[in-house]
Design an enzyme around this catalytic site. Structure first.
Site, mmCIF file in Angstrom:
data_model
loop_
_atom_site.group_PDB
_atom_site.id
_atom_site.type_symbol
_atom_site.label_atom_id
_atom_site.label_comp_id
_atom_site.label_asym_id
_atom_site.label_seq_id
_atom_site.Cartn_x
_atom_site.Cartn_y
_atom_site.Cartn_z
ATOM 1 N N HIS A 100 -7.913 -5.027 -1.351
ATOM 2 C CA HIS A 100 -6.708 -4.280 -0.992
ATOM 3 C C HIS A 100 -5.864 -5.120 -0.035
ATOM 4 O O HIS A 100 -6.273 -5.389 1.103
ATOM 5 C CB HIS A 100 -7.084 -2.955 -0.330
ATOM 6 C CG HIS A 100 -5.928 -2.033 -0.109
ATOM 7 N ND1 HIS A 100 -5.343 -1.319 -1.135
ATOM 8 C CD2 HIS A 100 -5.235 -1.720 1.014
ATOM 9 C CE1 HIS A 100 -4.346 -0.600 -0.656
ATOM 10 N NE2 HIS A 100 -4.256 -0.824 0.645
ATOM 11 N N ASP A 118 -9.836 -3.196 -6.138
ATOM 12 C CA ASP A 118 -9.273 -2.618 -4.913
ATOM 13 C C ASP A 118 -10.163 -1.468 -4.444
ATOM 14 O O ASP A 118 -10.346 -0.481 -5.162
ATOM 15 C CB ASP A 118 -7.860 -2.109 -5.198
ATOM 16 C CG ASP A 118 -7.111 -1.692 -3.940
ATOM 17 O OD1 ASP A 118 -7.725 -1.087 -3.043
ATOM 18 O OD2 ASP A 118 -5.892 -1.959 -3.861
ATOM 19 N N SER A 137 0.829 -1.197 0.000
ATOM 20 C CA SER A 137 0.000 0.000 0.000
ATOM 21 C C SER A 137 0.876 1.264 0.000
ATOM 22 O O SER A 137 1.611 1.493 -0.962
ATOM 23 C CB SER A 137 -0.964 -0.051 1.184
ATOM 24 O OG SER A 137 -2.005 0.892 1.041
#
Length: 329
Positions: A298, A270, A139
């Site tokens: 995600h 996502d 991320s």
């Protein structure tokens, strides 16, 4: 030019949709107890970054967490354990202020702080083991890693401007930070926004409980990323405002320059991004393979036909990439 490949990932039937894929590992996955040792990297600006070193004598692999992440993030300790079992020596990098102790300076970590990553890699490169075989970013950490690789792309190994890494793996990178901010203001994704912004506000209060705060703001009145990044991140980290931060820190513009072998793992569904945020193939540098799946959420990518025995495809894909990398060098 890099390439986009269709992912082999197939989501578990019992975790349909992006939100279950995203949330289930955080809630259900056990965090392993690991034999870790701490190492503190003193930074040139007087601050510090803490590393957690795993057991193992093989090639070192650096792991970089996401926004407000740490060793308790569902992907962190589990990946360190898998890496060690596969014959690698994992090194976990806490971003500034994320190791359980507030950092010394008013500024904190942010999505574009590639200079911090470079300082850590410079220290690691001086060790007898030399630079890490690879770094894995999740991320925000994925954005940070891709930006670093792009900034230093095109330079051959040994050149002081080259990346101090053999390869990169980026999982669920927010390629365009403004897109991520807008997406997290929509629908069910607002749950993630609220959770993460509350975590950021708590960290802000904790840090400036003992440190003079250079900002005159009402932190309680902030409710979204646009406000937080405009009123906190940007002024503390040297940006002129939120859009200056988002434009300079987003990794998508750095992708064409990446020549280091790099695997990007991403799902079109996502919930932190729009499908259109995914870069086109012509934007990918020659070192990049974008493993793109229709589903996965995600940092999810949970497979398996039995709920009591989930399969963590993400870790299998990472180990497979590292194995292929070693065989090709």
């Amino acid at each position: 030019m890099g390439r986009i490949v269709a992912s082999s990932f197939r989501p578990a039937w019992w975790l349909p949709g992006p939100h279950l894929q995203t949330v289930w590992p955080s809630l259900a996955r056990r965090r392993p107890e690991l034999p870790l040792t701490r190492r503190r990297i003193e930074l040139a600006d007087g601050d510090f970054i803490d590393l957690a070193l795993g057991a193992g004598r093989g090639p070192r692999v650096l792991v970089i967490h996401g926004l407000e992440g740490d060793l308790q993030s569902h992907y962190a300790g589990t990946l360190l354990k898998v890496l060690a079992q596969a014959g690698y020596c994992p090194v976990f990098m806490h971003l500034r202020g994320c190791s359980g102790e507030p950092n010394r300076l008013a500024r904190s970590y942010h999505s574009g702080a590639s200079e911090d990553l470079h300082e850590v890699l410079t220290h690691l490169a001086r060790d007898p083991a030399g630079p890490p075989l690879a770094a894995i970013g999740f991320s925000l950490g994925a954005n940070l890693l891709l930006k670093y690789l792009g900034e230093r792309g095109g330079h051959p190994p040994g050149d002081p401007r080259a990346p101090l890494l053999g390869a990169g793996i980026a999982v669920s990178a927010p390629f365009v930070l403004r897109d991520a901010m807008l997406r997290l203001d929509q629908g069910a994704s607002r749950v993630y926004r609220t959770y993460l912004v509350d975590r950021l506000k708590l960290a802000f209060r904790s840090k400036f409980a003992t440190l003079p705060c250079p900002l005159s703001i009402d932190i309680a009145a902030i409710h979204g990323f646009n406000e937080f990044d405009d009123q906190v991140t940007a002024p503390l980290c040297g940006f002129t405002g939120v859009f200056d931060y988002y434009s300079r820190a987003s990794c998508r513009g750095y992708l064409p320059a990446i020549s280091t072998p790099t695997l990007i793992i991403h799902a079109r569904d996502d919930p932190f991004m729009f499908p259109a945020t995914v870069p086109f193939e012509h934007e990918l540098g020659p070192g990049i393979t974008l493993d793109l799946s229709a589903h996965g959420g995600h940092v999810g990518f949970v497979a398996g036909s039995r709920p009591w025995r989930p399969e963590y495809w993400l870790e299998e894909r990472i180990i497979g990439f590292l194995r292929d990398l070693q065989q090709s060098t």
